[in-house]
Design a protein around this motif. Sequence first.
Motif, PDB file in Angstrom:
ATOM      1  N   VAL A   5     -32.221  -9.893 -13.158  1.00 12.35           N
ATOM      2  CA  VAL A   5     -32.340 -11.354 -13.105  1.00 12.35           C
ATOM      3  C   VAL A   5     -33.708 -11.798 -13.611  1.00 12.35           C
ATOM      4  N   ARG A   6     -34.740 -11.045 -13.250  1.00  8.01           N
ATOM      5  CA  ARG A   6     -36.098 -11.366 -13.707  1.00  8.01           C
ATOM      6  C   ARG A   6     -36.186 -11.258 -15.230  1.00  8.01           C
ATOM      7  N   GLU A   7     -35.564 -10.222 -15.773  1.00  5.57           N
ATOM      8  CA  GLU A   7     -35.600 -10.016 -17.228  1.00  5.57           C
ATOM      9  C   GLU A   7     -34.830 -11.128 -17.949  1.00  5.57           C
ATOM     10  N   GLU A   8     -33.683 -11.506 -17.400  1.00  4.49           N
ATOM     11  CA  GLU A   8     -32.890 -12.585 -17.991  1.00  4.49           C
ATOM     12  C   GLU A   8     -33.655 -13.898 -17.959  1.00  4.49           C
ATOM     13  N   ALA A   9     -34.335 -14.156 -16.852  1.00  7.06           N
ATOM     14  CA  ALA A   9     -35.122 -15.383 -16.730  1.00  7.06           C
ATOM     15  C   ALA A   9     -36.232 -15.422 -17.774  1.00  7.06           C
ATOM     16  N   GLY A  10     -36.886 -14.296 -17.982  1.00  7.22           N
ATOM     17  CA  GLY A  10     -37.954 -14.234 -18.972  1.00  7.22           C
ATOM     18  C   GLY A  10     -37.457 -14.472 -20.386  1.00  7.22           C
ATOM     19  N   ARG A  11     -36.304 -13.866 -20.725  1.00 12.14           N
ATOM     20  CA  ARG A  11     -35.734 -14.061 -22.066  1.00 12.14           C
ATOM     21  C   ARG A  11     -35.314 -15.509 -22.268  1.00 12.14           C
ATOM     22  N   ALA A  12     -34.707 -16.095 -21.238  1.00 11.04           N
ATOM     23  CA  ALA A  12     -34.263 -17.485 -21.346  1.00 11.04           C
ATOM     24  C   ALA A  12     -35.451 -18.433 -21.501  1.00 11.04           C
ATOM     25  N   ALA A  13     -36.499 -18.212 -20.716  1.00 10.71           N
ATOM     26  CA  ALA A  13     -37.680 -19.070 -20.802  1.00 10.71           C
ATOM     27  C   ALA A  13     -38.314 -18.980 -22.188  1.00 10.71           C
ATOM     28  N   ALA A  14     -38.418 -17.770 -22.729  1.00  8.46           N
ATOM     29  CA  ALA A  14     -39.002 -17.592 -24.061  1.00  8.46           C
ATOM     30  C   ALA A  14     -38.175 -18.316 -25.118  1.00  8.46           C
ATOM     31  N   CYS A  15     -36.866 -18.221 -25.012  1.00  6.38           N
ATOM     32  CA  CYS A  15     -35.975 -18.882 -25.967  1.00  6.38           C
ATOM     33  C   CYS A  15     -36.122 -20.403 -25.884  1.00  6.38           C
ATOM     34  N   LEU A  16     -36.153 -20.929 -24.673  1.00 10.09           N
ATOM     35  CA  LEU A  16     -36.278 -22.381 -24.479  1.00 10.09           C
ATOM     36  C   LEU A  16     -37.620 -22.898 -24.995  1.00 10.09           C
ATOM     37  N   LEU A  17     -38.687 -22.179 -24.710  1.00  2.85           N
ATOM     38  CA  LEU A  17     -40.020 -22.597 -25.159  1.00  2.85           C
ATOM     39  C   LEU A  17     -40.146 -22.536 -26.683  1.00  2.85           C
ATOM     40  N   ALA A  18     -39.319 -21.695 -27.308  1.00 10.35           N
ATOM     41  CA  ALA A  18     -39.321 -21.586 -28.771  1.00 10.35           C
ATOM     42  C   ALA A  18     -38.393 -22.606 -29.425  1.00 10.35           C
ATOM     43  N   GLY A  19     -37.718 -23.417 -28.619  1.00 11.88           N
ATOM     44  CA  GLY A  19     -36.841 -24.449 -29.176  1.00 11.88           C
ATOM     45  C   GLY A  19     -35.379 -24.076 -29.222  1.00 11.88           C
ATOM     46  N   GLY A  20     -34.978 -23.076 -28.457  1.00  5.63           N
ATOM     47  CA  GLY A  20     -33.582 -22.648 -28.451  1.00  5.63           C
ATOM     48  C   GLY A  20     -32.719 -23.403 -27.455  1.00  5.63           C
ATOM     49  N   VAL A  21     -31.415 -23.219 -27.607  1.00  2.00           N
ATOM     50  CA  VAL A  21     -30.429 -23.748 -26.658  1.00  2.00           C
ATOM     51  C   VAL A  21     -29.857 -22.558 -25.903  1.00  2.00           C
ATOM     52  N   VAL A  22     -29.844 -22.629 -24.571  1.00  2.00           N
ATOM     53  CA  VAL A  22     -29.412 -21.505 -23.746  1.00  2.00           C
ATOM     54  C   VAL A  22     -28.197 -21.899 -22.901  1.00  2.00           C
TER      55      VAL A  22
END
Length: 201
Positions: A5-22
């Motif tokens: 869950v921690r790893e998924e949260a980190g990947r999602a946060a990085a994607c969102l901060l880069a302008g992605g849609v999650v």
Amino acid sequence: MEERVREEAGRAAACLLAGGVVLLPTDTVYGLAVHPEHDESVTRLFAMKGRPRSVNLPVMISSMDQITALGGVVSRAAELLLKSKYVPGPLTLAVGTSPDDLAPWLRGRDEFAVRMPDDERLLAIIDMTGPLLVTSANLHAQQVRESVPDILSTLVSEPDLVIDDGNRDTVPSTLVNCRSVPPVVERVGAVPAEEIEAILG
């Protein structure tokens, strides 16, 4: 928090901060999330759902003080609901705004809907990104789907990152407009209207 869950949260946060849609699970239905300061990703999210730009996106927070930090006005009714057992949880509140204090991406809005989810992963993501725009992962005005494959088959385009955590309920949060006097239940969801009335007295 478990490692996955921690790893998924980190990947999602990085994607969102880069302008992605999650596409991610919440404590109610699956949601589509974007960072509000990326106008292009916000535009993509509206298009992905076929949602009119006139229908504003709700905001998800990870702490109560973020409401006033964004320029929201916490009325007495909103205060009572925020102190209830349904926050964090499946209760969304529409609050009025203080124009002078409003976050730039909320400018022009007289109110905004805000929710603090009861979901460890999503709260961790918001802690890393700040408040997010999150809406149910379905075509506008269409039925909410339980599974990620069903959701992806209906969206106009694909999100940049998908977190599949199995089937989710199709019952959304209850929406209460606390800017109205008296407050109005605008959508009945996981919290019954009678419960809202009891809390507000």
